[in-house]
Design a protein around this motif. Structure first.
Motif, short mmCIF file in Angstrom:
data_model
loop_
_atom_site.label_atom_id
_atom_site.label_comp_id
_atom_site.label_asym_id
_atom_site.label_seq_id
_atom_site.Cartn_x
_atom_site.Cartn_y
_atom_site.Cartn_z
N ALA A 1 0.79 -7.54 21.46
CA ALA A 1 0.29 -7.74 20.10
C ALA A 1 1.18 -7.02 19.09
N LYS A 2 1.40 -7.64 17.95
CA LYS A 2 2.09 -6.96 16.86
C LYS A 2 1.21 -5.81 16.35
N LYS A 3 1.84 -4.80 15.71
CA LYS A 3 1.09 -3.61 15.34
C LYS A 3 -0.10 -3.93 14.43
N ASP A 4 0.11 -4.73 13.38
CA ASP A 4 -0.98 -5.02 12.46
C ASP A 4 -2.13 -5.74 13.16
N TYR A 5 -1.80 -6.66 14.07
CA TYR A 5 -2.85 -7.36 14.79
C TYR A 5 -3.52 -6.44 15.81
N ALA A 6 -2.75 -5.52 16.37
CA ALA A 6 -3.32 -4.54 17.30
C ALA A 6 -4.36 -3.69 16.59
N ILE A 7 -4.10 -3.35 15.34
CA ILE A 7 -5.06 -2.59 14.55
C ILE A 7 -6.32 -3.42 14.30
N VAL A 8 -6.13 -4.70 14.01
CA VAL A 8 -7.27 -5.60 13.80
C VAL A 8 -8.12 -5.68 15.06
#
Length: 687
Positions: free
Chosen positions: A558-565
């Motif tokens: 997962a990309k970082k921003d999506y990982a945060i989501v």
């Protein structure tokens, strides 16, 4: 009456008497029902002790400018524009809008009240003076919110969104052109940011502004229905100017979201050419605000109407900016929202104060059932269950009062380095206190029984009026994600670069991990050092868990921003943990500054209640093993004990909330007299 009928009545009366009196059948069958003495109202002040610390505690609860607040209350009490339409009882007046009026009349009344306050000088210097006015301005608008949420929000749109938008985003040209006229209400502004298709995601708005270098004008367009400006307070009827947020395109290149000032109505109130405005219609609350929808059809505005404190476009179409980084520039563009968020946060705390003052005063005078056969009925607040409903909420509101004073102070004393902390604190507190307010309003409404449903008793009314707080100036869930994202960034910098934590109260992360005693006792869990250690440990643990969960999602691709989501659940827990720890720190600071004596003792009780109710309600303490099941049981018992210890102080504490009697309601006083027969209220004439 025929004999059989008399016998039947006698038999039924005897049976009812048997059940009511709980006596033996032999006595119940022979006793007749006797009328009980009528319930008599007694003011809580007549038998409850008012402590000497009330005035000093009010200064803590208000935080600042109590004199300015009292001035606003007084001038509202002097005008029939603010008085309840019901006749006063025993000489007592109440300030309450007439919500029975149709929406259009409510809007006009709100505007007339705003003009009335202007004529008494309330807004002098709000936009044209320096920081010395800012704390007083906070106090004045907070006092107006206590009367009517629509009034406070409409003032917020006029002065904080439009007015301070011009001040922060514009330059001297714009200040000279609009600020003083805004104070005088000759310019009535609104803030056209939100769109039908985009609310919290301002980057995604679809309104477009292109530059025409030949005419030195910007052309603003609404390219599709989802781009219509939506929920724009003031646009429906009264506003004649607006700040438009639009994607700026220069020679086909998108420069991101920028702000423009434009006139939307002429001097006669007619909508300007190339603009369409429609009403948003009736709402579940805030019907004193004329929310509107706006479309722009090739609207041309002068080049100078670009609010250019951050970026500028030269006459020949050259784009420049004092902030080269687009992300930082966008963050600076949203600066006016921070102050709006602070006002919403404070409004939520004051709404909670009103509800608790009403519910607790009522619970001190409303009696129900008796403990012993034939004994007197018991005041509601003497029941442990009722104490448990209301007194923890009073402690939370005390915490909110101290926290919002801290928030306003760091805003007024702001430096460029404080922009990020102010954003984080305002986002966290706004989410927590607006959510908390809705819980408090519901509990207080129920605690007032059927009387809480009546509009004139305010509590039920506030539920509809303040519900919108949860999405005003950012959806609460989105705000919590923003908070946890910033905390994660701080954590990553500290871990990967070997730098100590600095700011946001995270310095505790630089020290050893707190150790929580295995055997929790009453004296241990009331200890301030234990309490701050526990909330710091929870914050630390959740920050570490959040970082690991995000990293695990990234490791799986997962990309970082999506990982945060994907990690939103732990992220929201972290946001709450940050807020709770920050609030506790403000309580400790205020308590440390207080002199030894009864006030400090009550502050300690409220602080302990604040912490322990958080521990009891938040399952993360048990879920992640921060306390044991046995420790949780100790906490639960201690909450009940604290309720009993706070009970004698209940009237003193609500008296210190700073709410004048005129802004409470009949239920908070002689509710029997308020509901006594009044021929003028009868729906049918006497026969």
């Amino acid at each position: 009456m025929e004999a059989p009928e008399l016998e039947r009545v006698h038999r039924r009366t005897s049976i009812i008497a048997h059940h009511l009196l709980n006596g033996s059948s032999s006595t119940a069958e022979t006793r007749q029902l006797e009328a009980s003495a009528c319930v008599q109202y007694a003011s809580p002040e007549s038998y409850e002790k008012i402590e000497l610390y009330v005035d000093e505690m009010r200064r803590i609860m208000d935080g600042h400018d109590s004199d300015a607040r009292d001035w606003v209350y007084r001038i509202m009490e002097e005008s029939p524009l603010f008085l309840s339409p019901r006749r006063p009882r025993k000489g007592r007046i109440f300030l309450i809008p007439n919500y029975d009026e149709p929406m259009e009349q409510q809007r006009e009344l709100t505007m007339r009240r705003i003009v009335y306050l202007r004529d008494r000088g309330m807004y002098d210097g709000w936009l044209t003076c320096g920081r010395e006015m800012e704390m007083r301005r906070f106090a004045l608008i907070e006092s107006s919110v206590l009367f009517d949420h629509s009034l406070g929000i409409k003032l917020g749109v006029q002065f904080f969104l439009w007015g301070l938008g011009i001040r922060f985003l514009g330059t001297k040209y714009h200040h000279d052109k609009w600020l003083r006229d805004t104070e005088k209400l000759e310019v009535k502004g609104c803030f056209a940011m939100t769109e039908l298709g985009h609310g919290s995601n301002v980057r995604g708005i679809e309104t477009v502004a292109t530059y025409d270098s030949e005419k030195e004008e910007f052309i603003i367009n609404t390219p599709c229905e989802s781009a219509q400006k939506y929920w724009i307070g003031g646009a429906g009827k009264h506003a004649n100017h607006t700040i438009i947020f639009a994607q700026l395109e220069i020679e086909g290149e998108n420069k991101g979201v920028h702000a423009f000032a434009a006139r939307i109505r002429d001097a006669d109130g007619k909508i300007c050419p190339n603009i369409r405005i429609a009403d948003c219609g009736h709402k579940i609350g805030l019907n004193g605000i004329d929310n509107g929808r706006i479309w722009f059809d090739n609207l041309r505005i002068p080049r100078l109407n670009l609010l250019n404190s951050l970026s500028n476009v030269s006459p020949d179409g050259k784009y420049t900016s004092v902030i080269s980084d687009p992300d930082q520039r966008f963050a600076a563009l949203l600066a006016p929202l921070t102050l709006g968020r602070i006002n919403i946060t404070v409004g939520a705390v004051y709404s909670s104060k009103i509800a608790l003052a009403i519910a607790i005063r009522y619970s001190l005078t409303r009696r129900a059932f008796s403990i012993t056969p034939g004994g007197p009925e018991v005041p509601l607040l003497d029941y442990p269950s009722h104490q448990r409903r209301l007194l923890p909420l009073l402690a939370k509101t005390y915490g909110g009062s101290c926290a919002v004073t801290f928030l306003k102070t760091i805003y007024v004393e702001r430096t460029p380095e404080m922009i990020k902390p102010i954003h984080v604190y305002s986002s966290a507190f706004k989410a927590v206190f607006t959510w908390q307010n809705m819980i408090i309003l519901q509990e207080c409404r129920e605690a007032c029984g059927g009387q809480g449903v009546k509009t004139e008793n305010r509590v039920g009314l506030h539920k509809g009026e303040f519900d919108v707080q949860s999405t005003f100036e950012g959806d609460n869930n989105v705000l919590m994600q923003q908070v946890s994202k910033v905390l994660l960034s701080e954590y990553v910098v500290a871990q990967r670069r070997g730098k100590p934590f600095k700011g946001l109260g995270l310095e505790h992360m630089n020290g050893p991990r707190p150790v929580i005693p295995a055997n929790l006792t009453s004296s241990v869990i009331r200890n301030a050092e234990f309490q701050i250690d526990l909330l710091r440990l929870r914050e630390r643990d959740l920050l570490e868990r959040f970082s690991k969960e995000v990293s695990d999602h990234q490791a799986r691709g997962a990309k970082k921003d999506y990982a945060i989501v994907l990690s939103f659940q732990v992220g929201e827990e972290l946001g709450r943990a940050f807020s709770d720890r920050a609030v506790l720190q403000t309580l400790l600071d205020v308590e440390a500054a207080a002199a030894e004596g009864p006030l400090k003792e009550v502050m300690a009780l409220l602080r302990s209640m604040y912490v322990l109710i958080i521990v009891e309600e938040d399952t993360s303490f048990l879920r992640y093993g921060l306390i044991s099941r046995e420790g949780a049981a100790v906490v639960r018992r201690e909450v009940a004990t604290l309720c009993g210890e706070l009970r004698p102080h209940a009237l003193s504490i609500v008296s210190s909330l700073g709410i004048p009697s005129s802004l409470l309601c009949p239920l908070a006083f002689d509710w029997i007299d308020a509901n006594s027969w009044d021929a003028s209220e009868s729906s049918q004439p006497n026969p």
